[in-house]
Design a protein around this motif. Sequence first.
Motif, mmCIF file in Angstrom:
data_model
loop_
_atom_site.group_PDB
_atom_site.id
_atom_site.type_symbol
_atom_site.label_atom_id
_atom_site.label_comp_id
_atom_site.label_asym_id
_atom_site.label_seq_id
_atom_site.Cartn_x
_atom_site.Cartn_y
_atom_site.Cartn_z
ATOM 1 N N THR A 294 80.056 3.542 14.192
ATOM 2 C CA THR A 294 81.137 3.123 15.748
ATOM 3 C C THR A 294 80.398 3.475 16.724
ATOM 4 O O THR A 294 80.714 2.857 17.660
ATOM 5 C CB THR A 294 82.404 3.658 15.267
ATOM 6 O OG1 THR A 294 82.049 5.268 15.380
ATOM 7 C CG2 THR A 294 83.268 3.485 14.007
ATOM 8 N N THR A 309 80.565 7.621 12.547
ATOM 9 C CA THR A 309 81.062 6.689 11.720
ATOM 10 C C THR A 309 82.453 6.728 11.512
ATOM 11 O O THR A 309 83.058 7.569 12.032
ATOM 12 C CB THR A 309 80.328 6.947 10.333
ATOM 13 O OG1 THR A 309 80.982 7.949 9.500
ATOM 14 C CG2 THR A 309 78.924 6.995 10.596
ATOM 15 N N ILE A 340 79.949 -1.571 17.709
ATOM 16 C CA ILE A 340 79.215 -0.396 17.880
ATOM 17 C C ILE A 340 79.238 -0.318 19.246
ATOM 18 O O ILE A 340 78.562 -0.849 19.990
ATOM 19 C CB ILE A 340 77.757 -0.232 17.116
ATOM 20 C CG1 ILE A 340 78.106 -0.514 15.650
ATOM 21 C CG2 ILE A 340 77.184 0.849 17.577
ATOM 22 C CD1 ILE A 340 76.592 -0.461 15.166
#
Length: 559
Positions: A294, A309, A340
């Motif tokens: 992420t 993450t 992301i």
Amino acid sequence: MHVRFIACLISFVGSVIADNFQEPLRSPSTSLSKPHRIAVVGAGPGGSATSYYLDKFARSLSLHRPLEITVFDTNTYIGGRTTTVNALEDPRYPTELGASIFVEINHILYNATRDFGLIPSAKIYQAAPDSKYELGIWDGLSFVFTSATEDDTSSWSGWWDIAKLLWKYGLSPIRTQRATRKAVGSFLEFYNEPVFPFPSIQEAVLSTGLVAYTSVTGKDVLNAAGVGDLFSREIIQASTRVNYASNLGGIHGLETLVCMAIEGAMAVEGGNWQIFEEMVTSSATRLLLNTTVTDVIKDTKHGTFTLRTTNPDVNEFLGTEDEAAFDTVVLAAPYQFANISFAPELANPPAKIPYVSLHVTLFTSPHRLSPSFFGLDTQADVPSSILTTLHEGLDEDLSSRRGVDAVGPAGFWSISTLRVLHPDTDGTFFGPTSNHSTKDSQPQYLYKIFSPAPLTGTFLSDLLDFPHSAGEKDDPLSALSKKDVTWLHEKLWHSYPYELPRSTFENFTLLTSSGDDQDQKEGLFYLSGMESFISTMETSALAGMNVARLIVDQLHSQS
């Protein structure tokens, strides 16, 4: 000719999951040097090849500093859009849900298949019994071309198909072949010095002269090569539709010719994903599946990166002192779908581009494709696999459109009969001492349909000629009787970008500061810019191989 042409038609079960992520795939290096830690985000063809070639190039150059490679992927399997499902939920029938074939010029995949000892499929598609034609091209009104079913006892059918092509289309098939060989010859320069490794796709496209093909439509390239409009529309456009869901006015010239470079088409027995599984498991230090990255956070003082993450266990592990910082990050997934967050923000993030929404429908049925659906009289006249194109009256209007607006009266891009299944006897002993009888058993036909929108029950009942009353508003396939559709799997892929004419492409490097001219030294790399140049398993792997060489060369020069 027809066998090669039909070839253009077109879970990792032992995955390492979050519960055992701390178990490395390979033993850590015993070198006294601190390892260079690399995070590869995405385990599709590009990310898998990145990991594999990082290890391979590092070994060949005898780097003094060892590499530690961690591969992340949102899925629970390796392979990305290259994956299989089991027809009838039966492991005897693994079926490609994504990328189905690769061809002779795909050197990375061919060599990997050989080096890993994987078994090529003997036959990718299977003609239905009693069908006179293995392949047909349908324009929504009639079949404009058919290719005879291969006869193992004679080669005359193949020669007859070639004669039909030349009689109907003149020199256009030969001119297409010449144009294809010329373009492919320029593309193959990407694999060798002095072009390889290339710092940017833009640089490679310009140095090889391929910008002359990417900057114009397929229709323009074919016209310049002297290929007739009839052959372009009826044969080549059928290929661009099945491979890229695009007509000749909506796809660039290089991708158009790549569709015709179909010699040596093959697939891996059991699924092409095995190539990429072998790449990762033979090279990566650690594999973290079912883990979505992420955040990528740069330590501007030390030039390293921290990843966050959706998996709290992985985050706890990555937060330990020994695992906190990565020296290099490779994003091996389309930026616009990765979601992301980068800190600092990217100075020039990859531009959002339109991707094809491809509906893939796999199903089994005891029913054959209906002659009446295609305006035919007998079952034998129905081709086992069907590509589509536009008839002359619609071609000019729809050629540059997309999706449902581009597909025309056919309503689908292709239908393939993949296999004829005999569940009672396939893969089982059936000999003199067996009392198993197939007298009452019913074969199941395994079909694969590409379409721009979900199929309906009414469409499928008409296609296979069985009774059906549309009860629900949307008429879903799932409402069909199990006796008519015995197994069903539907998937929507963002399968590849619309390969529109273009002369500029994304860089392999991502920068977090517009004033930073260090490029590769910043440590952020991006693979999916390759997809708007050419989108195949091979070219994604080529992007991974290229970036791996750029990284290793940089480390080698520093040492």
